[in-house]
Design an enzyme around this catalytic site. Structure first.
Site, PDB file in Angstrom:
ATOM      1  N   HIS A 142       0.810  -1.217   0.000  1.00 39.51           N
ATOM      2  CA  HIS A 142       0.000   0.000   0.000  1.00 39.51           C
ATOM      3  C   HIS A 142       0.844   1.268   0.000  1.00 39.51           C
ATOM      4  O   HIS A 142       0.304   2.376  -0.093  1.00 39.51           O
ATOM      5  CB  HIS A 142      -0.956   0.012   1.200  1.00 39.51           C
ATOM      6  CG  HIS A 142      -0.304   0.196   2.530  1.00 39.51           C
ATOM      7  ND1 HIS A 142       0.052  -0.852   3.353  1.00 39.51           N
ATOM      8  CD2 HIS A 142       0.058   1.317   3.205  1.00 39.51           C
ATOM      9  CE1 HIS A 142       0.592  -0.382   4.457  1.00 39.51           C
ATOM     10  NE2 HIS A 142       0.610   0.931   4.394  1.00 39.51           N
ATOM     11  N   ASP A 170      -0.113  -7.627   0.802  1.00 43.91           N
ATOM     12  CA  ASP A 170       0.367  -6.272   1.064  1.00 43.91           C
ATOM     13  C   ASP A 170       1.883  -6.260   1.005  1.00 43.91           C
ATOM     14  O   ASP A 170       2.567  -6.087   2.006  1.00 43.91           O
ATOM     15  CB  ASP A 170      -0.130  -5.784   2.429  1.00 43.91           C
ATOM     16  CG  ASP A 170       0.081  -4.280   2.620  1.00 43.91           C
ATOM     17  OD1 ASP A 170       0.502  -3.620   1.652  1.00 43.91           O
ATOM     18  OD2 ASP A 170      -0.187  -3.780   3.730  1.00 43.91           O
ATOM     19  N   GLY A 249       3.425   5.715   8.903  1.00 42.98           N
ATOM     20  CA  GLY A 249       4.834   5.941   8.576  1.00 42.98           C
ATOM     21  C   GLY A 249       5.694   4.740   8.899  1.00 42.98           C
ATOM     22  O   GLY A 249       6.770   4.570   8.332  1.00 42.98           O
ATOM     23  N   SER A 251       4.615   1.830   8.238  1.00 47.64           N
ATOM     24  CA  SER A 251       4.230   0.863   7.207  1.00 47.64           C
ATOM     25  C   SER A 251       5.425   0.428   6.372  1.00 47.64           C
ATOM     26  O   SER A 251       6.258   1.241   5.963  1.00 47.64           O
ATOM     27  CB  SER A 251       3.182   1.474   6.281  1.00 47.64           C
ATOM     28  OG  SER A 251       1.932   1.549   6.910  1.00 47.64           O
TER      29      SER A 251
END
Length: 362
Positions: A142, A170, A249, A251
């Site tokens: 993402h 993901d 952040g 991620s």
């Protein structure tokens, strides 16, 4: 009193001591400008560059051998503009034609920040190799789509997304330029960097730590593997649920258990002030999806084995993927005897030599 070496030249800006230096055994050389004067010229150039980096001027320095300030320039006009802005004496400067294009060098380190198209921020999962020469890293899907450019923690150009999947899974991977060197290190954010030595999947109840550019280093436990979670954008399956906190952040940042890479931060709930739940996308499926090799201890490993592939145990081994083992069971693998430490169902990748948490020799 001036002392001169028994041999060699002794450079001065005046001839006052020439005779005495000559008698001491050195050859006196009278030079036009002192190092201090040349340093003043360079300092003037530095002040101009501090305000605005000069275009077409890759470097400048004091050349001790020639006693002049050397300015490297791609074009004479660039050197003229630079020297005029600094208002320095031209007779103290040598302009050298140069086609150099200096660039910064930086490391790809797990958990460090990177930016997408100069705006949004995510965190590096794990540095990887594709083939023998292309470096990069895996992160969350993402964070970006193929073609999106990235810059590093220092805002210097870094690379671009080559593959990305979200939702469903993901994960993504970014190919980076040769300016960026992949390192098998997870940023410990003050707790000491952790060396990545492999990617063996941790079991439920195992301790796990996460590194991310917003909240740094946090630890907890693996709660459930092969979980499905629904975000606003859609459902992601095959993630691992943990009680480690995370915030925006973080991620894409790395999850690690011991020295074993586990996955990249996907999403979750809560925060690091009150606690929360975080899901990570396992790293091995991401490596398999894009044909990547994980960088461990400074070198890439072979791609992890797909769990659906048939086992290829060494001849004579009694260990077998798919078997249920209880604590105390004994097997042979590669001609070596192992004793089971924890009850588990064996899968490819959990061969006895690879998982000391499950097997010990003897």
């Amino acid at each position: 009193m001036v002392r001169a070496a028994a041999r060699g030249d002794h450079q001065r800006t005046d001839a006052t001591d020439a005779a005495r230096i000559g008698k001491a055994g050195a050859r006196p050389v009278v030079v036009e400008h002192s190092l201090a004067e040349l340093g003043t010229v360079k300092a003037a150039l530095d002040r101009v560059a501090l305000g605005r980096a000069p275009k077409g001027i890759p470097a400048w320095y004091v050349d001790v051998a020639t006693k002049r300030v050397v300015v490297q320039a791609a074009r004479a006009s660039a050197a003229d503009a630079f020297l005029a802005a600094a208002d320095v004496p031209r007779d103290m400067v040598t302009v050298s034609r140069s086609s150099e294009k200096p660039r910064t060098f930086a490391d790809l380190r797990d958990g460090d920040a990177y930016y997408m198209n100069g705006s949004g921020r995510c965190s590096i999962g794990f540095p990887v190799k594709r083939g023998s020469s292309q470096s990069g890293f895996v992160s969350a899907g993402h964070c970006g789509t193929p073609g999106v450019s990235t810059s590093g923690y220092n805002q210097q150009a870094q690379g671009s997304f080559q593959g990305s999947t979200f939702p469903g899974r993901d994960h993504s991977w970014v190919a980076t330029s040769t300016n960026w060197t992949p390192r098998a290190l997870v940023n410990g954010y003050g707790n000491g960097d952790v060396t990545v030595t492999g990617s063996t999947e941790a079991l439920e109840g195992s301790s796990v730590c996460r590194s991310g550019s917003t909240t740094g280093w946090h630890c907890g436990t693996v709660q459930q593997r092969n979980t499905s979670v629904t975000y606003q954008e859609g459902t992601v399956s095959g993630v691992t649920r943990t009680d480690v906190c995370a915030e925006p952040g973080d991620s894409g940042g790395s999850f690690i258990s011991g020295g074993q890479a586990q996955g990249v931060t996907s999403g979750g709930s809560g925060n690091c002030s009150q606690g929360g739940t975080t899901y990570f996308q396992p790293v091995n499926p991401a490596l398999q999806a894009y044909g990547l090799t994980l960088v461990i201890s400074g070198t890439p490993t072979d791609p992890p084995t797909d769990p659906t592939d048939p086992p290829t145990d060494p001849p004579g081994s009694t260990w077998a993927a798919g078997s249920l083992y209880n604590a105390g069971d004994r097997v042979t693998y590669g001609g070596v005897m192992y004793r089971c430490l924890q009850a588990h169902s064996a899968i490819v990748g959990w061969e006895p030599p690879n998982v000391p948490a499950l097997w010990e020799r003897g």
